[in-house]
Design a protein around this motif. Structure first.
Motif, PDB file in Angstrom:
ATOM      1  N   TRP A 434       0.815  -1.703   0.205  1.00 26.75           N
ATOM      2  CA  TRP A 434       0.269  -0.331   0.075  1.00 26.75           C
ATOM      3  C   TRP A 434       0.849   1.176   0.158  1.00 26.75           C
ATOM      4  O   TRP A 434       0.574   2.222  -0.300  1.00 26.75           O
ATOM      5  CB  TRP A 434      -0.976   0.293   1.208  1.00 26.75           C
ATOM      6  CG  TRP A 434      -2.165  -1.652   1.119  1.00 26.75           C
ATOM      7  CD1 TRP A 434      -1.990  -2.880   2.042  1.00 26.75           C
ATOM      8  CD2 TRP A 434      -2.998  -1.463   0.460  1.00 26.75           C
ATOM      9  NE1 TRP A 434      -3.342  -3.198   1.082  1.00 26.75           N
ATOM     10  CE2 TRP A 434      -4.354  -2.474   0.619  1.00 26.75           C
ATOM     11  CE3 TRP A 434      -4.039  -0.174  -0.464  1.00 26.75           C
ATOM     12  CZ2 TRP A 434      -4.896  -2.606  -0.034  1.00 26.75           C
ATOM     13  CZ3 TRP A 434      -4.935  -0.478  -1.085  1.00 26.75           C
ATOM     14  CH2 TRP A 434      -5.993  -1.678  -0.574  1.00 26.75           C
ATOM     15  N   ALA A 459      -7.265  -2.185  -7.345  1.00 24.23           N
ATOM     16  CA  ALA A 459      -6.503  -2.215  -5.689  1.00 24.23           C
ATOM     17  C   ALA A 459      -6.906  -3.447  -5.426  1.00 24.23           C
ATOM     18  O   ALA A 459      -7.088  -4.212  -3.880  1.00 24.23           O
ATOM     19  CB  ALA A 459      -7.270  -1.341  -5.483  1.00 24.23           C
ATOM     20  N   ARG A 462      -4.513  -6.319  -4.048  1.00 18.76           N
ATOM     21  CA  ARG A 462      -4.349  -5.929  -2.721  1.00 18.76           C
ATOM     22  C   ARG A 462      -5.391  -6.243  -1.033  1.00 18.76           C
ATOM     23  O   ARG A 462      -4.945  -6.473  -0.250  1.00 18.76           O
ATOM     24  CB  ARG A 462      -3.888  -4.651  -2.766  1.00 18.76           C
ATOM     25  CG  ARG A 462      -2.283  -4.694  -3.403  1.00 18.76           C
ATOM     26  CD  ARG A 462      -1.820  -2.817  -3.851  1.00 18.76           C
ATOM     27  NE  ARG A 462      -2.496  -1.962  -4.572  1.00 18.76           N
ATOM     28  CZ  ARG A 462      -1.894  -0.616  -4.158  1.00 18.76           C
ATOM     29  NH1 ARG A 462      -0.972  -0.120  -3.381  1.00 18.76           N
ATOM     30  NH2 ARG A 462      -3.100   0.669  -5.095  1.00 18.76           N
ATOM     31  N   SER A 466      -4.563  -8.610   1.607  1.00 18.62           N
ATOM     32  CA  SER A 466      -4.678  -7.912   2.861  1.00 18.62           C
ATOM     33  C   SER A 466      -5.055  -8.331   3.923  1.00 18.62           C
ATOM     34  O   SER A 466      -5.109  -8.490   5.209  1.00 18.62           O
ATOM     35  CB  SER A 466      -4.836  -6.018   2.914  1.00 18.62           C
ATOM     36  OG  SER A 466      -3.689  -5.826   2.207  1.00 18.62           O
TER      37      SER A 466
END
Length: 579
Positions: A434, A459, A462, A466
């Motif tokens: 990030w 995104a 990601r 996460s």
């Protein structure tokens, strides 16, 4: 019949250079092996010079890593201007060999010359540490700077031969790290026990000279002259010609992940000492498995980038794997400790000891190190910009490693504990993707790239990574029972400890800078008749699992050691015993 010479084209230059790539990879494997052999040998030589205290060894580590980082920075600038990066690499290898041969003599001279000065600082530890740091840097900086410069030089050489910076970085990084793993294992298990310090140092220097000769031969197979140099600099749709991105986020990510990776390596070294015992063989295996995991991850990154997977996607995948694999390894600590206790009798031979140690270390760290091997080459490829930026990123990563090693051993372990260090390192890898800018379309497609893999990742990946990482972190957020790994099962055997000496009552536990200390009260049941003296309250003090003092079985040895000074000096009124 007269023929006109054909100009050297970029494609022809790439084909000629690619023919030498297997040799170049072999050279870098040998170069990485020599670097780790030197590290082990020089650390032992400096321990003879300064002693083996934590601060003395920290000064050696700081100079070694600092020299590598500075060399990466300077080598990146040098590589971009070098007419023949492979020849420049060869000269570095020759200079490293010469400096390595001279280092023991230089240490003896410096030790004699500095003895009056350093002895006068014995009551001022801060000044003494600073003086040793300066003297160590004088000796270690030249060879370590040259070692650090070899990576960007080889990246530049490979970058002129391939269309993908990411693929070339992954090749070089994997070859160098694989060689380092072989060097760490061979130095600890074979070379030093067989040859000793001096002969091992000279052997590594001879290998460096051989690498120099082979690199010279490979460099002469390349086309020479202005046409070849112009072709090497011609645009061929490589990452070097693409506009580079803002450096700050990438440098921050490289620095912090370097600190986290060294923090985890130190944690794994401490935990391996609890699982296998705190021997040189254990530490060598921890380093070897750590480096082997990074090498395998780099090879996997090379394959994924060659298939056309976006570098940002490889980066996120690597960071997530580090977090998940670290959590799995931590959750298996008690099982690994018990398994090591079950096979204690099988560790009698050197081969079986190495095999068992390797399997235990692999269960603890291999797949997390594999994720690191995916992450770092992808980070460099996503940054782009050629050997100059490679050198900068490697330099910042090495600086982070230096800070991680210093902070973990001297501050985190004594004050916050091992478990806090693990959680902090996992959080760094969770946050790292990030920090970076929004991923862009892949530029590092190989010849076999798949069109569906060439899209820039959003995104979403990601976010998913996460969430998976946070779930893994939650599983190990609370520390495990200290008894699970601090009973010395590797020494006493799982069956004996777990079945005959329970229950235990923990009276004290502390994770120090260099060892875990545990004090237990044992309840062995009623005292058998005619069993000799057994205290009603049996206590034992364990250092990294092994009992070093007790008020029962060890009393005979402890009393004998205390009586010895009275035999040597019967008129003594006081005796001071250090256990």
């Amino acid at each position: 019949m007269e023929t006109n010479p054909q100009p050297v084209t970029t494609a022809g230059l790439q084909r000629t250079t690619r023919a030498a790539l297997p040799w170049a990879l072999t050279l870098f494997v040998l170069s990485g092996a020599c670097a780790l052999v030197y590290e082990v040998v020089w650390f032992k030589l400096f321990s003879q010079m300064w002693g083996s205290s934590a601060l003395a060894m920290a000064s050696v580590v700081a100079c070694f890593l600092g020299g590598l980082g500075l060399g990466s920075w300077l080598g990146g600038n040098w590589a971009a201007r070098a007419k023949s990066p492979l020849m420049a690499y060869a000269l570095c290898e020759l200079a490293i060999a010469l400096l390595a041969v001279l280092l023991p003599a230089e240490m003896r001279l410096l030790s004699r010359a500095s003895a009056p000065f350093t002895s006068s600082l014995s009551e001022q530890p801060a000044l003494l540490y600073a003086a040793r740091l300066a003297l160590n840097f004088v000796l270690l900086a030249p060879p370590c700077i040259l070692m650090g410069a070899t990576l960007p030089l080889l990246v530049e050489y490979f970058g002129r031969a391939q269309r993908s910076l990411g693929v070339s970085i992954a090749w070089v990084y994997a070859a160098n790290t694989l060689g380092a793993a072989l060097g760490a294992a061979s130095a600890g298990f074979m070379l030093l026990p067989t040859l000793g310090l001096s002969a091992t140092n000279r052997l590594a220097a001879v290998i460096n000279v051989a690498v120099f000769g082979l690199a010279v031969i490979c460099s002469r197979k390349q086309p020479a002259g202005p046409a070849a140099r112009d072709a090497a600099k011609a645009p061929v749709a490589t990452p070097e010609t693409a506009p580079t991105r803002g450096a700050a986020p990438f440098l921050v990510a490289a620095c912090f992940t370097g600190a986290a990776s060294l923090c985890l390596q130190i944690v794994w070294s401490r935990q391996a000492a609890l699982l296998l015992g705190g021997s040189t063989y254990t530490y060598s295996m921890v380093v070897a498995v750590f480096l082997a995991g990074i090498a395998c991850g780099s090879l996997a990154a090379r394959g994924l980038l060659a298939l056309g997977m976006p570098t940002a996607r490889v980066l996120v995948l690597g960071a997530a794997l580090v977090v998940v694999a670290t959590a799995v390894g931590q959750s298996q600590l008690s099982a690994l400790a018990r398994a090591a206790g079950e096979v204690r009798a099988m560790r009698a031979s050197a081969f079986s000891n190495a095999a068992i140690s390797g399997l235990a270390c692999a269960g603890l760290e291999f797949f997390a190190a594999f994720g690191m091997g995916l992450f770092f080459p992808a980070l460099i490829a996503e940054r782009a910009g050629g050997a100059h930026n490679v050198g900068r990123l490697v330099a910042w990563n090495t600086l982070g490693s230096l800070l991680g090693a210093a902070v973990t051993g001297l501050f985190v372990f004594p004050r916050l504990g091992v478990h806090t260090a693990v959680r902090a390192a996992m959080l760094v890898y969770l946050v790292a993707p990030w920090i970076l800018p929004r991923p862009r379309a892949n530029r590092d497609q190989g010849a076999g790239a798949r069109p569906d893999m060439a899209r820039a990742p959003g995104a979403n990946m990601r976010v998913v990574a996460s969430l998976v990482g946070l779930s893994a972190l939650a599983l190990v957020w609370r520390p495990k029972d200290s008894l699970a790994t601090n009973l010395g099962l590797y020494w006493y055997g799982a069956a004996d400890v777990l079945t005959t000496q329970r229950p235990f009552k923990q009276l004290f536990f502390k994770e120090g800078a260099s060892a875990n200390i545990l004090v237990l009260e044992h309840d062995d049941g009623p005292r058998p008749p005619n069993a000799g003296w057994i205290p009603s309250r049996r206590l034992s003090l364990r250092a990294n699992g092994k009992i070093d003092a007790s008020n029962s079985i060890d009393m005979a040895t402890q009393l004998a050691v205390s009586y010895l000074p009275r035999v040597l000096r019967p008129d003594a009124k006081d005796v001071f015993l250090i256990g």
